[in-house]
Design a protein around this motif. Structure first.
Motif, PDB file in Angstrom:
ATOM      1  N   ASN A 266     -15.604  23.907  41.791  1.00  0.00           N
ATOM      2  CA  ASN A 266     -15.288  22.917  42.761  1.00  0.00           C
ATOM      3  C   ASN A 266     -15.424  23.744  43.933  1.00  0.00           C
ATOM      4  OD1 ASN A 266     -14.787  20.988  44.666  1.00  0.00           O
ATOM      5  ND2 ASN A 266     -13.048  20.399  43.594  1.00  0.00           N
TER       6      ASN A 266
ATOM      7  N   GLU B 282     -14.905  22.946  47.064  1.00  0.00           N
ATOM      8  CA  GLU B 282     -13.941  22.712  47.938  1.00  0.00           C
ATOM      9  C   GLU B 282     -12.933  23.712  47.661  1.00  0.00           C
ATOM     10  OE1 GLU B 282     -12.700  18.761  48.308  1.00  0.00           O
ATOM     11  OE2 GLU B 282     -11.472  19.078  50.056  1.00  0.00           O
TER      12      GLU B 282
ATOM     13  N   ASN C 251     -11.442  26.291  50.394  1.00  0.00           N
ATOM     14  CA  ASN C 251     -10.109  26.311  50.921  1.00  0.00           C
ATOM     15  C   ASN C 251      -9.352  27.649  50.525  1.00  0.00           C
ATOM     16  OD1 ASN C 251     -10.217  23.793  51.670  1.00  0.00           O
ATOM     17  ND2 ASN C 251      -9.334  22.939  49.564  1.00  0.00           N
TER      18      ASN C 251
ATOM     19  N   ASN D 151     -14.861  19.257  57.202  1.00  0.00           N
ATOM     20  CA  ASN D 151     -15.638  18.207  56.906  1.00  0.00           C
ATOM     21  C   ASN D 151     -16.383  18.119  55.524  1.00  0.00           C
ATOM     22  OD1 ASN D 151     -16.579  15.514  56.945  1.00  0.00           O
ATOM     23  ND2 ASN D 151     -17.663  15.848  58.920  1.00  0.00           N
ATOM     24  N   ILE D 152     -15.523  18.072  54.742  1.00  0.00           N
ATOM     25  CA  ILE D 152     -16.144  18.078  53.234  1.00  0.00           C
ATOM     26  C   ILE D 152     -16.274  16.770  52.599  1.00  0.00           C
ATOM     27  CG2 ILE D 152     -15.842  19.185  50.974  1.00  0.00           C
ATOM     28  CD1 ILE D 152     -14.317  21.376  52.461  1.00  0.00           C
ATOM     29  N   GLU D 153     -17.523  16.539  52.037  1.00  0.00           N
ATOM     30  CA  GLU D 153     -17.777  15.013  51.513  1.00  0.00           C
ATOM     31  C   GLU D 153     -16.972  15.017  50.283  1.00  0.00           C
ATOM     32  OE1 GLU D 153     -22.150  14.054  51.765  1.00  0.00           O
ATOM     33  OE2 GLU D 153     -21.566  14.074  49.623  1.00  0.00           O
ATOM     34  N   LYS D 154     -16.543  13.717  50.027  1.00  0.00           N
ATOM     35  CA  LYS D 154     -15.684  13.710  48.872  1.00  0.00           C
ATOM     36  C   LYS D 154     -16.597  13.286  47.618  1.00  0.00           C
ATOM     37  CE  LYS D 154     -11.410  11.686  50.761  1.00  0.00           C
ATOM     38  NZ  LYS D 154     -11.150  10.323  51.171  1.00  0.00           N
ATOM     39  N   ASP D 155     -16.015  13.944  46.316  1.00  0.00           N
ATOM     40  CA  ASP D 155     -16.764  13.645  45.162  1.00  0.00           C
ATOM     41  C   ASP D 155     -18.050  14.502  45.216  1.00  0.00           C
ATOM     42  OD1 ASP D 155     -14.865  11.854  44.387  1.00  0.00           O
ATOM     43  OD2 ASP D 155     -15.640  10.242  45.295  1.00  0.00           O
TER      44      ASP D 155
ATOM     45  N   SER E 293     -18.717  22.103  57.057  1.00  0.00           N
ATOM     46  CA  SER E 293     -18.851  20.762  56.552  1.00  0.00           C
ATOM     47  C   SER E 293     -19.687  20.973  55.135  1.00  0.00           C
ATOM     48  CB  SER E 293     -19.766  19.900  57.381  1.00  0.00           C
ATOM     49  OG  SER E 293     -21.183  20.391  57.511  1.00  0.00           O
TER      50      SER E 293
ATOM     51  N   SER F   2     -22.078  18.811  52.273  1.00  0.00           N
ATOM     52  CA  SER F   2     -22.437  17.439  51.841  1.00  0.00           C
ATOM     53  C   SER F   2     -23.498  17.664  50.903  1.00  0.00           C
ATOM     54  CB  SER F   2     -22.877  16.729  53.037  1.00  0.00           C
ATOM     55  OG  SER F   2     -23.719  17.361  53.379  1.00  0.00           O
TER      56      SER F   2
END
Lengths: 279, 619
Positions: free
Chosen positions: B347, B349, B353, B373-377, B413, B415
């Motif tokens: 993942n 994210e 992190n 600003n990390i897009e969900k899913d 970000s 995406s």
């Protein structure tokens, strides 16, 4: 691993000449340097320019310790290690290479080498490793001569632990972090062990690279190679202060670092599973 | 090229115009001449009736001289060819051509034919059948016969020339010359042809002007642009102002060159990095051996000369500096080592992190605000989490260094976006059906090893080095032959055929070759002239692929334009003693090893943005 199970120290055949050290390297200057340094400590040193030559010498003579380069023309260091195992030659091997990658270090220790010294090394780095090798031989002969299990020579690694050769161990914790430390055998190979220097929190450890420096009373330094890659979350200050903690309980109270591993799943596969030591 | 299009258009439109005008005028002229002829017919009939009626009285009185005079007078009218009266036996009794009087007319003559075609002569004929057109000395003549029927006044006349039981007494035959009519029709025809020709000429002129203005110019511009780009000037831009299809083409062309130039930079960098990595590894290995000699001997001597402080001090310097060299070589090896990433599904994210947590301290000390600003899913990506973490840490540290201690902002970000593979994907491996390696490391195209194949054509043979970028055709031909029609490609090592039997290029109908990219299917293509058709199903199958786009932008000092192209090169550093200059080149290597791309956009004093694209595996 095999060396440890059927470790012997003096299977000297009839008429075989006994040497302390055999150094194998395709560079003459390195052979010369090793011979010079080791001779100064009164070790008898023989040399071979490649693995084939070494194998021929190994038929004729007995060597207590072998120092072997990995990248050589013809048979390389790993093939040589396998060949030794097949011929049941149990002399401990110290591997060294100019192409000192993580992989080379980890693979050397996995395949039964007792230590790995990246080139270029200083005379002390070499000597310290050799001295540890000699101590290792002593422990193995103790183990051999002691027929019953009355006294413990060294404590093997607990089950479910992973070890990098005979130097360090790693144990996964339920939280995802990893505890690492030095094996009892590693500590036992240091005569007059006096204490350790540890790295500080937030530093990055790399598998197969030095992660802690063990010292003896004559200020010799023995680097411990890290079993996994990761960032240090916590150092065991108790162990740093009190060396007896390490000697008494190297696998639990005597841990060295708590790590946030970067890729433990992959790296642990390259270590020896301690559960298999007990078979 | 453009001229050809113009000519083709003119040719096609010209033919269409000629056809349309031709068919139209054909029917037009025909109906006009029909109408004219009908008019002449009516006129002839009227004339014939007039003659018949005006001579009727004289006939009854049998005043032959008067009849002669009337017929002669009428027959001399312009346009009238002949007026004559035949009796039942076919003898010409009266004629405006006096020399004909007394002559017999054959029953098969054109004036008699209408009635005497059948064995029994017809007695009554409709008007239509009474007219006929025949040629007299190359000019057309219209003839109309008017039967003179027996009536009571005939047989009761004093001369008693006719018997009561006769039906037809004779025939009045009037022939009128059609020369005038024919001339009119001819004039009409000529007019039509002139009209058609001038219409075609006008049309051609219009099309020519149109093509020149609306097609020729933009095409010329495009051709110029492709030539420029062919010679390597990927910064060439076409005018996009037009709103028609050419404007769209220009836009997509500019877009293509932009993408192409980006891809070229990436590929060039990729190749450079790879060779630098190999070089570094080789150098490190080679240098480490002599360094071992220096370090062992010097450290050995150092121990031996403890009692000789003067020499000892010097030796300390040697040992210290050799150890420094050791560290430099080690960092070189670290740089070369990124070649084998240990990939896992992770993942992104989490990795971001982790990286952020490492640099958080440094950021807050420098009063830098990090906006994530990390897009969900976001789907999982297959990466080496350690290396990726290193990438993010390095980029964040760089961003922080660029901002300095005065404070600022870093935007991070992530995406998912879509990118297309054609014209970008590098064919890194190629083998023949017998698994011989076709990659030629000695001949490089745009810095990448090419694909070497042997060619047979028209009894001669030679070699070709194929462009290793899928969909691009900067091939190198090592022979002077023409490959337009028939050729055969074979493996240069085992001569096994690489042709797809029976298959033809869908674009130019040339034979199709095919080689395998191990574990990624076959690449097909053709070597037809001016044809760049290639098909790599395994890559096309995905069509546009999903990529993870990660942007890290800072509000720092920015990078001057002239330095932008250098920042990914090893040992390039603006940090002076602070950095090794390996950071960004290492990052570049890591991203490349993940089949991803990294690029940078920067404006001095405004900030810098790093954009990373990583492939997302669809399964």
């Amino acid at each position: 691993m095999k060396n440890m199970d059927n470790g012997t120290t003096s299977p000297i055949g009839r008429g075989k000449k006994q040497w302390d050290i055999l150094v194998i390297d395709d560079e003459q200057v390195i052979i010369d340097a090793v011979v010079k340094i080791c001779s100064s400590e009164n070790f008898s040193v023989d040399s071979a320019i490649d693995a084939q030559n070494a194998l021929i010498k190994l038929v004729k003579n007995y060597y207590r310790l072998i120092i072997c380069d990995i990248m050589m023309p013809g048979m390389d260091g790993f093939d040589f290690l396998n060949e030794l195992m097949e011929r049941k030659i149990t002399s401990p091997v110290i591997m060294t290479t100019g192409f000192s990658t993580v992989d080379n270090a980890v693979r050397s220790l996995y395949n039964g080498a007792i230590d790995f010294i990246p080139k270029p090394f200083t005379s002390d780095e070499l000597l310290n490793s050799v001295i540890r090798g000699m101590k290792y031989l002593k422990i193995q002969s103790l183990l051999k001569n002691q027929r019953d299990d009355s006294a413990v020579v060294y404590v093997p690694c607990p089950a479910k632990y992973y070890r990098l050769g005979y130097s360090s161990w790693a144990s996964e914790e339920s939280t995802g972090s990893i505890l690492i430390g030095a094996t009892d055998l590693f500590i036992k190979t240091i005569e007059n062990f006096s204490g350790i220097d540890l790295l500080s929190t937030d530093e990055e450890l790399i598998q197969g690279n030095s992660c802690a420096y063990f010292k003896d009373q004559s200020e010799r330094i023995y680097p411990l190679l890290s079993p996994v890659t990761g960032r240090i979350l916590e150092t065991n200050q108790e162990a740093a202060k009190d060396k007896t903690l390490l000697e008494k309980d190297p696998y639990f109270e005597g841990w060295l670092y708590r790590l946030l591993p970067s890729d433990s799943e992959y790296e642990l596969k390259k270590l020896i599973n301690c559960s298999s030591d007990r078979l | 090229m453009s001229k050809k299009i113009g000519f083709k258009l003119i040719f096609i439109v010209g033919i269409a115009a000629v056809l349309i005008i031709g068919i139209f005028s054909f029917y037009n002229i025909r109906s006009q001449s029909d109408a004219l002829q009908a008019e002449v017919e009516r006129h002839a009939n009227q004339l014939s009736e007039t003659v018949k009626h005006s001579t009727r009285y004289d006939m009854l009185l049998n005043q032959r001289d008067r009849i002669h005079t009337i017929i002669n007078t009428i027959g001399k009218q312009p346009g009238i060819h002949d007026v004559r009266v035949l009796n039942k036996e076919g003898e010409i009794i009266y004629s405006s051509h006096e020399q004909d009087i007394g002559k017999m007319v054959d029953k098969n003559a054109e004036s008699c034919y209408a009635c005497h075609a059948a064995n029994e002569p017809l007695e009554r004929l409709p008007i239509k059948e009474r007219t006929r057109i025949f040629y007299n000395d190359s000019s057309r003549v219209l003839g109309i016969i008017n039967p003179i029927y027996n009536e009571s006044s005939c047989w009761t006349a004093e001369c008693h020339a006719h018997l009561k039981n006769q039906t037809v007494l004779g025939v009045l035959d009037v022939t009128i010359s059609l020369t005038d009519v024919d001339e009119q029709i001819k004039r009409g025809e000529i007019n039509t042809v002139i009209f058609a020709l001038s219409a075609v000429a006008a049309l051609s002129l219009l099309i020519g002007l149109f093509v020149k203005k609306w097609v020729d110019k933009p095409v010329k511009e495009l051709v110029n642009a492709t030539r420029e780009i062919g010679t390597g000037n990927l910064n060439y831009v076409i005018n996009e102002k037009k709103t028609d299809e050419f404007g769209m083409l220009a836009k997509s062309f500019n877009n293509m060159t932009k993408k192409l130039s980006e891809a070229r930079v990436q590929l060039f960098q990729s190749d450079k990095m790879a060779s630098l990595g190999r070089l570094a590894a080789g150098v490190a290995h080679e240098i480490n051996n002599p360094l071992t000699g220096v370090l062992t001997y010097s450290s050995f001597l150092l121990k031996k000369t403890v009692n000789n402080p003067e020499i000892n001090e010097d030796l300390k310097v040697i040992v210290r500096e050799t150890k420094r060299s050791r560290e430099i070589v080690k960092s070189l090896l670290d740089f070369a080592r990124q070649s084998v990433p240990k990939k896992n599904n992770v993942n992104i994210e989490e990795i971001i992190n982790k990286a952020v947590s490492v640099v958080e301290n440094q950021l807050s000390i420098n009063h830098i605000e990090l906006i994530k600003n990390i897009e969900k899913d976001i789907p999982q990506v297959t990466v080496d989490s350690n290396q990726m973490q290193q990438v993010f840490i390095n980029l964040l540290v760089n961003a922080s260094d660029a901002i300095g201690s005065k404070g600022g902002k870093i935007n991070l970000s992530a995406s998912v976006i879509k990118l297309s593979p054609y014209g970008i994907t590098h064919i890194k491996q190629a083998v023949c059906p017998k698994r011989h390696d076709l990659i030629d490391n000695e001949t490089k195209i745009d810095g990448m090893p090419s694909i070497k194949l042997k060619v047979y054509s028209n009894g001669t043979q030679g070699y070709i080095n194929l462009d290793p970028v899928y969909g691009r055709s900067n091939h190198i031909f090592h022979f002077p032959m023409n490959l337009e029609k028939d050729y055969k490609l074979v493996c240069p090592k085992c001569e096994i055929s690489l042709m797809e039997e029976g298959k033809r290029c869908p674009d130019c109908n040339a034979p199709v070759y095919s080689f395998e990219v191990p574990s990624r299917g076959n690449v097909q293509g053709c070597l037809g002239k001016n044809c760049s058709w290639q098909k790599w199903e395994a890559v096309d199958l995905g069509g546009q692929k999903d990529y993870l786009e990660i942007k890290i932008s800072d509000s720092g000092c920015g990078i001057p334009k002239e330095n932008l192209s250098k920042i990914f090169e090893p040992f390039y550093s603006t940090k002076g003693q602070k950095g090794t200059g390996l950071g960004l080149s290492v990052i570049w290597g890591i991203i490349d090893n993940h089949n991803g791309t990294i690029k940078v956009e920067s404006e001095v004093n405004k900030g810098t943005t790093f954009i990373i694209h990583l492939p997302i595996n669809q399964n």
